[in-house]
Scaffold this motif. Structure first.
Motif, short mmCIF file in Angstrom:
data_model
loop_
_atom_site.label_atom_id
_atom_site.label_comp_id
_atom_site.label_asym_id
_atom_site.label_seq_id
_atom_site.Cartn_x
_atom_site.Cartn_y
_atom_site.Cartn_z
N ALA A 91 0.85 -1.19 0.00
CA ALA A 91 0.00 0.00 0.00
C ALA A 91 0.88 1.24 0.00
O ALA A 91 1.95 1.26 0.63
CB ALA A 91 -0.90 0.02 1.23
N VAL A 92 0.45 2.25 -0.74
CA VAL A 92 1.14 3.55 -0.78
C VAL A 92 0.09 4.62 -0.56
O VAL A 92 -1.04 4.49 -1.06
CB VAL A 92 1.76 3.83 -2.17
N TRP A 93 0.47 5.66 0.14
CA TRP A 93 -0.45 6.79 0.34
C TRP A 93 0.31 8.09 0.16
O TRP A 93 1.31 8.33 0.81
CB TRP A 93 -1.07 6.73 1.74
N SER A 94 -0.16 8.88 -0.78
CA SER A 94 0.38 10.22 -1.03
C SER A 94 -0.77 11.02 -1.65
O SER A 94 -1.23 10.69 -2.75
CB SER A 94 1.58 10.11 -1.99
N PRO A 95 -1.29 12.04 -0.93
CA PRO A 95 -2.59 12.63 -1.31
C PRO A 95 -2.66 13.41 -2.62
O PRO A 95 -3.75 13.61 -3.14
CB PRO A 95 -2.92 13.56 -0.13
N ARG A 96 -1.53 13.88 -3.16
CA ARG A 96 -1.66 14.65 -4.42
C ARG A 96 -2.00 13.70 -5.57
O ARG A 96 -1.32 12.69 -5.76
CB ARG A 96 -0.36 15.38 -4.73
N LEU A 97 -3.04 14.08 -6.33
CA LEU A 97 -3.55 13.22 -7.39
C LEU A 97 -3.17 13.74 -8.77
O LEU A 97 -3.09 14.96 -8.98
CB LEU A 97 -5.09 13.16 -7.34
N ASN A 98 -3.00 12.82 -9.70
CA ASN A 98 -2.79 13.25 -11.09
C ASN A 98 -4.15 13.57 -11.73
O ASN A 98 -5.19 13.50 -11.06
CB ASN A 98 -2.01 12.18 -11.88
#
Ligand code: GLN
Length: 305
Positions: free
Chosen positions: A274-281
């Motif tokens: 699992a990876v979490w990084s809030p900025r979306l493409n």
């Protein structure tokens, strides 16, 4: 220390030091309050090893990742009858699109776009006594953890602006593919999307989609082999909406994203990550999450292809 530990740490450091672009999902007002520069990664292997870096123990809004879990529960209850109500084809359209429903007469292309997930919620509302509580019990049965819950602020925030999902639900109902009152179905849908988990909890919950060998060791009866394989197949072709081909091409694993910035990916024989990084493409998928997984599966040579 196995290879995974070193590679996950090196990849985490690389991604941390690289570019972080895109925006958080501010169409859900409450999600715009999240610090956009957090990064968490966690892996859980079939041998029982688990490694995490960064913000892997911080809860975040899993949003559409929850669609895989609601689908798994509905599939467990309903069996193959579910496929009369929702398809298994990639849509090639954004997650919240309405356009194909008219041609398809209210049968959503797949269960991982909003339209399909709303139909799955309708099935669960019909079949469960207390859908919100029963859904949580199901997730907690998957991993044994007892402190997984919803964020009512996020659910209310989405409900206050969820016009498109209201439109989707009403439109599908007009074709006869929603049994319950749209308000009740949507209340469950928004609550389900507000589920909060950490990367560490996600990798543990999703182990029910890893190898039958692991599942029998754990006496894990969540889904049988065929059903688990099919959930992985659907994630492979539909997990990233109109970026599913790109994820498959670059990462080579079944996976699912959410607009909270999380991604879960499953290696059916080896691990969950699992990876979490809030900025979306632009497609609504985590910018650094996609990059991290591409780099990780390349370095570990663990694309399933
Ligand atoms: N709750 C969100 C919505 O319905 C889920 C979307 C997502 O994570 N892609 O818009």
């Amino acid at each position: 220390m196995d290879d995974f530990e070193k590679i996950i740490r090196d990849t985490y450091n690389d991604i941390c030091n690289g570019k972080n672009i895109g925006n958080v999902a501010d169409y859900i007002p409450e999600l715009s309050c999240v610090d956009p520069d957090q990064l968490g990664v966690h892996i859980h292997t079939i041998e029982g090893n688990s490694y995490g870096y960064g913000d892997y123990q911080t809860k975040f809004s899993v949003q559409s990742i929850a669609k895989v879990l609601s689908l798994s529960l509905a599939y467990q209850i309903e069996g193959d009858a579910i496929w009369k109500r929702v398809g298994v084809e990639p849509s090639g359209n954004p997650y919240n699109s309405l356009v194909q429903l008219e041609d398809d007469e209210g049968i959503p292309r797949n269960p991982l776009i909003n339209a399909g997930a709303i139909v799955v919620c309708d099935i669960l509302v019909s079949r469960l006594e207390d859908p919100k509580a029963d859904f949580l019990d199901f997730i907690q049965d998957c991993c044994g953890a007892r402190n997984i819950g919803y964020n009512n602020k996020v659910a209310d925030s989405e409900k206050s602006v969820g016009y498109r999902n209201v439109a989707l639900c009403n439109y599908i109902k007009s074709f006869g593919n929603i049994e319950n009152e749209p308000d009740e179905v949507l209340d469950f849908y928004f609550t389900m999307c507000s589920l909060e988990m950490t990367c560490e909890e996600l990798t543990s919950v999703f182990m029910f989609l890893v190898s039958s060998k692991y599942r029998s060791q754990q006496n894990n009866k969540i889904l049988n082999e065929t059903k688990a394989n099919r959930i992985n197949a659907i994630m492979q072709v539909c997990g990233f909406y109109d970026e599913s081909g790109e994820f498959s091409f670059k990462v080579g694993l079944p996976g699912k994203s959410g607009v909270g910035g999380g991604i879960i990916a499953v290696h059916p024989e080896k691990y969950t990550i699992a990876v979490w990084s809030p900025r979306l493409n632009k497609k609504g998928n985590s910018y650094r999450g996609m990059k991290f997984l591409e780099q990780f599966t390349s370095a570990t040579d663990s694309s399933i292809f």
